[in-house]
Design a protein around this motif. Structure first.
Motif, PDB file in Angstrom:
ATOM      1  N   ALA A 122     -11.278  10.245   9.314  1.00 36.41           N
ATOM      2  CA  ALA A 122     -10.795  11.542   9.790  1.00 36.41           C
ATOM      3  C   ALA A 122     -10.086  11.430  11.135  1.00 36.41           C
ATOM      4  CB  ALA A 122     -11.968  12.520   9.875  1.00 36.41           C
ATOM      5  N   LYS A 123     -10.575  10.551  12.001  1.00 39.73           N
ATOM      6  CA  LYS A 123      -9.956  10.395  13.325  1.00 39.73           C
ATOM      7  C   LYS A 123      -8.531   9.874  13.198  1.00 39.73           C
ATOM      8  CE  LYS A 123     -10.612   8.205  17.827  1.00 39.73           C
ATOM      9  NZ  LYS A 123     -11.480   7.311  18.652  1.00 39.73           N
ATOM     10  N   GLN A 124      -8.334   8.893  12.323  1.00 37.72           N
ATOM     11  CA  GLN A 124      -6.994   8.343  12.135  1.00 37.72           C
ATOM     12  C   GLN A 124      -6.062   9.375  11.528  1.00 37.72           C
ATOM     13  OE1 GLN A 124      -5.624   4.877  12.855  1.00 37.72           O
ATOM     14  NE2 GLN A 124      -4.094   6.504  12.846  1.00 37.72           N
ATOM     15  N   ILE A 125      -6.565  10.134  10.576  1.00 35.83           N
ATOM     16  CA  ILE A 125      -5.751  11.195   9.971  1.00 35.83           C
ATOM     17  C   ILE A 125      -5.302  12.181  11.035  1.00 35.83           C
ATOM     18  CG2 ILE A 125      -5.771  13.146   8.360  1.00 35.83           C
ATOM     19  CD1 ILE A 125      -7.729  11.500   6.630  1.00 35.83           C
ATOM     20  N   GLN A 126      -6.217  12.588  11.910  1.00 32.60           N
ATOM     21  CA  GLN A 126      -5.886  13.538  12.968  1.00 32.60           C
ATOM     22  C   GLN A 126      -4.885  12.961  13.964  1.00 32.60           C
ATOM     23  OE1 GLN A 126      -6.951  16.995  13.421  1.00 32.60           O
ATOM     24  NE2 GLN A 126      -7.081  16.432  11.254  1.00 32.60           N
ATOM     25  N   ASN A 127      -4.997  11.682  14.241  1.00 30.87           N
ATOM     26  CA  ASN A 127      -4.032  11.047  15.144  1.00 30.87           C
ATOM     27  C   ASN A 127      -2.623  11.059  14.553  1.00 30.87           C
ATOM     28  OD1 ASN A 127      -5.920  10.453  17.127  1.00 30.87           O
ATOM     29  ND2 ASN A 127      -6.334   8.382  16.363  1.00 30.87           N
ATOM     30  N   TRP A 128      -2.539  10.797  13.247  1.00 33.84           N
ATOM     31  CA  TRP A 128      -1.234  10.761  12.583  1.00 33.84           C
ATOM     32  C   TRP A 128      -0.705  12.158  12.300  1.00 33.84           C
ATOM     33  CZ3 TRP A 128      -2.504   6.617   8.297  1.00 33.84           C
ATOM     34  CH2 TRP A 128      -2.412   5.339   8.856  1.00 33.84           C
ATOM     35  N   GLU A 129      -1.571  12.988  11.711  1.00 32.21           N
ATOM     36  CA  GLU A 129      -1.153  14.306  11.225  1.00 32.21           C
ATOM     37  C   GLU A 129      -2.168  15.361  11.662  1.00 32.21           C
ATOM     38  OE1 GLU A 129       1.629  14.875   9.975  1.00 32.21           O
ATOM     39  OE2 GLU A 129       2.352  13.057   8.984  1.00 32.21           O
ATOM     40  N   PRO A 130      -2.000  15.938  12.866  1.00 33.95           N
ATOM     41  CA  PRO A 130      -2.984  16.883  13.398  1.00 33.95           C
ATOM     42  C   PRO A 130      -3.213  18.120  12.533  1.00 33.95           C
ATOM     43  CG  PRO A 130      -1.474  16.145  15.113  1.00 33.95           C
ATOM     44  CD  PRO A 130      -0.932  15.627  13.830  1.00 33.95           C
ATOM     45  N   HIS A 131      -2.256  18.430  11.647  1.00 35.40           N
ATOM     46  CA  HIS A 131      -2.394  19.632  10.815  1.00 35.40           C
ATOM     47  C   HIS A 131      -3.053  19.356   9.467  1.00 35.40           C
ATOM     48  CE1 HIS A 131       0.067  22.127  13.510  1.00 35.40           C
ATOM     49  NE2 HIS A 131       0.836  21.054  13.653  1.00 35.40           N
ATOM     50  N   VAL A 132      -3.454  18.107   9.233  1.00 38.30           N
ATOM     51  CA  VAL A 132      -4.037  17.746   7.932  1.00 38.30           C
ATOM     52  C   VAL A 132      -5.556  17.641   8.059  1.00 38.30           C
ATOM     53  CG1 VAL A 132      -4.151  15.981   6.138  1.00 38.30           C
ATOM     54  CG2 VAL A 132      -1.949  16.571   7.176  1.00 38.30           C
ATOM     55  N   PRO A 133      -6.317  18.462   7.329  1.00 39.59           N
ATOM     56  CA  PRO A 133      -7.782  18.500   7.459  1.00 39.59           C
ATOM     57  C   PRO A 133      -8.488  17.505   6.550  1.00 39.59           C
ATOM     58  CG  PRO A 133      -7.093  20.265   6.022  1.00 39.59           C
ATOM     59  CD  PRO A 133      -5.833  19.544   6.434  1.00 39.59           C
ATOM     60  N   GLY A 134      -8.251  16.220   6.716  1.00 36.95           N
ATOM     61  CA  GLY A 134      -8.861  15.234   5.849  1.00 36.95           C
ATOM     62  C   GLY A 134     -10.124  14.644   6.439  1.00 36.95           C
ATOM     63  N   VAL A 135     -11.140  14.445   5.587  1.00 32.73           N
ATOM     64  CA  VAL A 135     -12.356  13.751   6.031  1.00 32.73           C
ATOM     65  C   VAL A 135     -12.250  12.257   5.736  1.00 32.73           C
ATOM     66  CG1 VAL A 135     -13.794  15.804   5.777  1.00 32.73           C
ATOM     67  CG2 VAL A 135     -13.565  14.212   3.845  1.00 32.73           C
ATOM     68  N   LEU A 136     -11.395  11.895   4.803  1.00 29.20           N
ATOM     69  CA  LEU A 136     -11.111  10.497   4.480  1.00 29.20           C
ATOM     70  C   LEU A 136      -9.762  10.481   3.765  1.00 29.20           C
ATOM     71  CD1 LEU A 136     -12.751   7.761   4.777  1.00 29.20           C
ATOM     72  CD2 LEU A 136     -13.080   7.908   2.298  1.00 29.20           C
ATOM     73  N   GLY A 137      -9.022   9.405   3.936  1.00 26.52           N
ATOM     74  CA  GLY A 137      -7.706   9.346   3.310  1.00 26.52           C
ATOM     75  C   GLY A 137      -7.390   7.964   2.778  1.00 26.52           C
ATOM     76  N   LEU A 138      -6.494   7.925   1.812  1.00 28.82           N
ATOM     77  CA  LEU A 138      -5.945   6.671   1.314  1.00 28.82           C
ATOM     78  C   LEU A 138      -4.503   6.599   1.783  1.00 28.82           C
ATOM     79  CD1 LEU A 138      -6.157   4.100  -0.368  1.00 28.82           C
ATOM     80  CD2 LEU A 138      -5.517   5.453  -2.383  1.00 28.82           C
ATOM     81  N   TRP A 139      -4.190   5.545   2.529  1.00 29.68           N
ATOM     82  CA  TRP A 139      -2.865   5.392   3.121  1.00 29.68           C
ATOM     83  C   TRP A 139      -2.065   4.366   2.327  1.00 29.68           C
ATOM     84  CZ3 TRP A 139       1.059   7.146   5.449  1.00 29.68           C
ATOM     85  CH2 TRP A 139       1.948   6.368   6.182  1.00 29.68           C
ATOM     86  N   SER A 140      -0.898   4.803   1.854  1.00 27.13           N
ATOM     87  CA  SER A 140       0.015   3.939   1.111  1.00 27.13           C
ATOM     88  C   SER A 140       1.327   3.860   1.889  1.00 27.13           C
ATOM     89  CB  SER A 140       0.257   4.503  -0.296  1.00 27.13           C
ATOM     90  OG  SER A 140       1.270   3.783  -0.967  1.00 27.13           O
ATOM     91  N   PRO A 141       1.487   2.872   2.754  1.00 24.14           N
ATOM     92  CA  PRO A 141       2.668   2.824   3.617  1.00 24.14           C
ATOM     93  C   PRO A 141       3.966   2.542   2.889  1.00 24.14           C
ATOM     94  CG  PRO A 141       1.371   0.820   3.861  1.00 24.14           C
ATOM     95  CD  PRO A 141       0.562   1.752   3.019  1.00 24.14           C
ATOM     96  N   ASP A 142       3.888   2.008   1.661  1.00 23.88           N
ATOM     97  CA  ASP A 142       5.102   1.637   0.946  1.00 23.88           C
ATOM     98  C   ASP A 142       5.609   2.714   0.001  1.00 23.88           C
ATOM     99  OD1 ASP A 142       5.272  -0.853   2.202  1.00 23.88           O
ATOM    100  OD2 ASP A 142       3.878  -1.751   0.769  1.00 23.88           O
ATOM    101  N   THR A 143       4.958   3.876  -0.024  1.00 24.20           N
ATOM    102  CA  THR A 143       5.499   5.007  -0.774  1.00 24.20           C
ATOM    103  C   THR A 143       6.661   5.592   0.022  1.00 24.20           C
ATOM    104  OG1 THR A 143       3.338   5.489  -1.740  1.00 24.20           O
ATOM    105  CG2 THR A 143       4.959   7.249  -1.783  1.00 24.20           C
ATOM    106  N   GLY A 144       7.710   6.003  -0.676  1.00 20.10           N
ATOM    107  CA  GLY A 144       8.880   6.493   0.039  1.00 20.10           C
ATOM    108  C   GLY A 144       9.601   7.593  -0.702  1.00 20.10           C
ATOM    109  N   ILE A 145      10.781   7.917  -0.212  1.00 16.78           N
ATOM    110  CA  ILE A 145      11.627   8.934  -0.831  1.00 16.78           C
ATOM    111  C   ILE A 145      13.024   8.355  -1.003  1.00 16.78           C
ATOM    112  CG2 ILE A 145      10.345  10.961  -0.055  1.00 16.78           C
ATOM    113  CD1 ILE A 145      12.319  11.202   2.273  1.00 16.78           C
TER     114      ILE A 145
END
Length: 365
Positions: A122-145
């Motif tokens: 949750a701390k890392q999520i808040q550091n990256w995205e303060p508006h996202v209320p996540g308690v745990l996240g899966l980070w996929s850095p290679d997903t794109g647009i």
């Protein structure tokens, strides 16, 4: 009667990628497209996300071709200057009851060969995205647009320059097995010709094309359902800088209303999941409140007045229980040698398009 080596039915992103790939091997290819331009349907009405391959069952075509396709697609975009960006995707558990799904997705992604995945707290999520209320996240850095229109335009011009003939406003009307391939009738003028190989990449209409060839699509499990997804745009500055996804629906019936960004940084929510009988691309404005509630679960502080109807797309989903894989099959076993079906080509078809094209080339060999 005129004869060609290969006929491809459908000029969506997958049909275009196949045309480009096969143009290196065959000198006589025609692409039949019932619309007046390439990419008019599913290929241009989606989230334009380059997926990494997290969600799909191990060893499925979707998993294998997505992982390979993402790598090929990034290399292709880099080589040809096609607009794209590795924004990264954050799949968030918004309460403790969803933590198990995050852990399961992490293991599934690793088993599928997805690189660089990590579980973030949750701390890392808040550091990256303060508006996202996540308690745990899966980070996929290679997903794109990606700009899917620019991609399709490049596929089209590569194939055209290699001699592929595109026949727009030309629907396939009949397919009949003959000694040296297939007798085809196409277009409003019922033009007849023969083709040694036929590739059915007709997207939303691929089950109908299979029926034209004499296949019992219900008995074979090839029947499609139309699954509509509406999108709502969010005006003004985006409160997030990455792709934000909820945990997916049970049995992967959908990925949930997620937040994506386009290359201009504009935020959009969708798609939802609604099975329909007709191909209608009108966004149901009555869904605005439902979208706002769903979006607010993954992003805090949204302003409902900034949500606006954006667009709708329709996925060609295969009927049947559970998660259905792509059908990419050479049909000799069903009495149609040289006839290749691609049915149920929904997400991650855009991401996997180059890998799918290579797969089809090997089927022809």
């Amino acid at each position: 009667m005129e004869q060609v080596q290969v006929t491809i039915i459908g000029a969506g992103v997958i049909g275009l990628a196949i045309a480009r790939e096969l143009s290196r091997q065959f000198s006589d290819i025609i692409v039949l497209e019932k619309n007046d331009h390439f990419g008019r349907e599913t290929s241009s009405r989606n989230s334009e996300v380059i997926h990494s391959g997290i969600y799909y069952p191990r060893d499925s075509l979707k998993a294998r071709l997505c992982v390979e396709g993402a790598r090929l697609l990034y290399d292709y975009c880099q080589a040809h200057g096609i607009p794209h960006k590795r924004l990264g995707k954050l799949i968030v558990a918004t309460h403790d009851g969803e933590i198990g799904q995050i852990e399961a997705l992490y293991e599934k992604g690793r088993n599928n060969g997805v690189a660089n995945l990590s579980v973030v707290d949750a701390k890392q999520i808040q550091n990256w995205e303060p508006h996202v209320p996540g308690v745990l996240g899966l980070w996929s850095p290679d997903t794109g647009i990606i700009n899917s229109h620019a991609l399709m335009d490049h596929y089209y011009h590569e194939a055209s320059q290699a001699g592929v003939v595109f026949a727009f406003n030309t629907a396939c009307r009949s397919i009949t097995r003959c000694e040296d391939g297939y007798e085809m009738i196409s277009g409003a003028d019922a033009y007849p010709f023969r083709s040694r190989v036929v590739i059915n990449a007709a997207g939303l209409h691929s089950d109908h094309v299979a029926e034209l060839a004499g296949m019992n699509v219900d008995a074979l499990g090839y029947r499609l359902r139309y699954c509509k997804g509406d999108y709502f745009g969010y005006s003004g500055v985006s409160p997030v800088h990455r792709l934000i996804y909820p945990v997916p629906h049970e049995n992967l019936t959908g990925l949930g209303v997620h937040a994506t960004l386009n290359l201009g940084g504009q935020l959009r929510f969708g798609p939802d999941t609604e099975y329909v009988d007709q191909l209608s691309y009108t966004v149901d404005e009555r869904k605005k409140e439902l979208f706002y509630r769903s979006a607010s679960k993954i992003i805090r502080g949204l302003d409902a007045t900034r949500l606006m109807p954006d667009m709708a797309g329709i996925r060609p989903k295969l009927k049947g229980p559970g998660v259905r894989d792509f059908i990419i099959r050479e049909e000799s076993a069903n009495g149609l040698p040289g006839f290749i079906n691609l049915i149920g080509m929904e997400s991650p078809g855009l991401t996997a398009s180059l890998a799918i094209a290579r797969f089809v080339r090997e089927l022809i060999k």
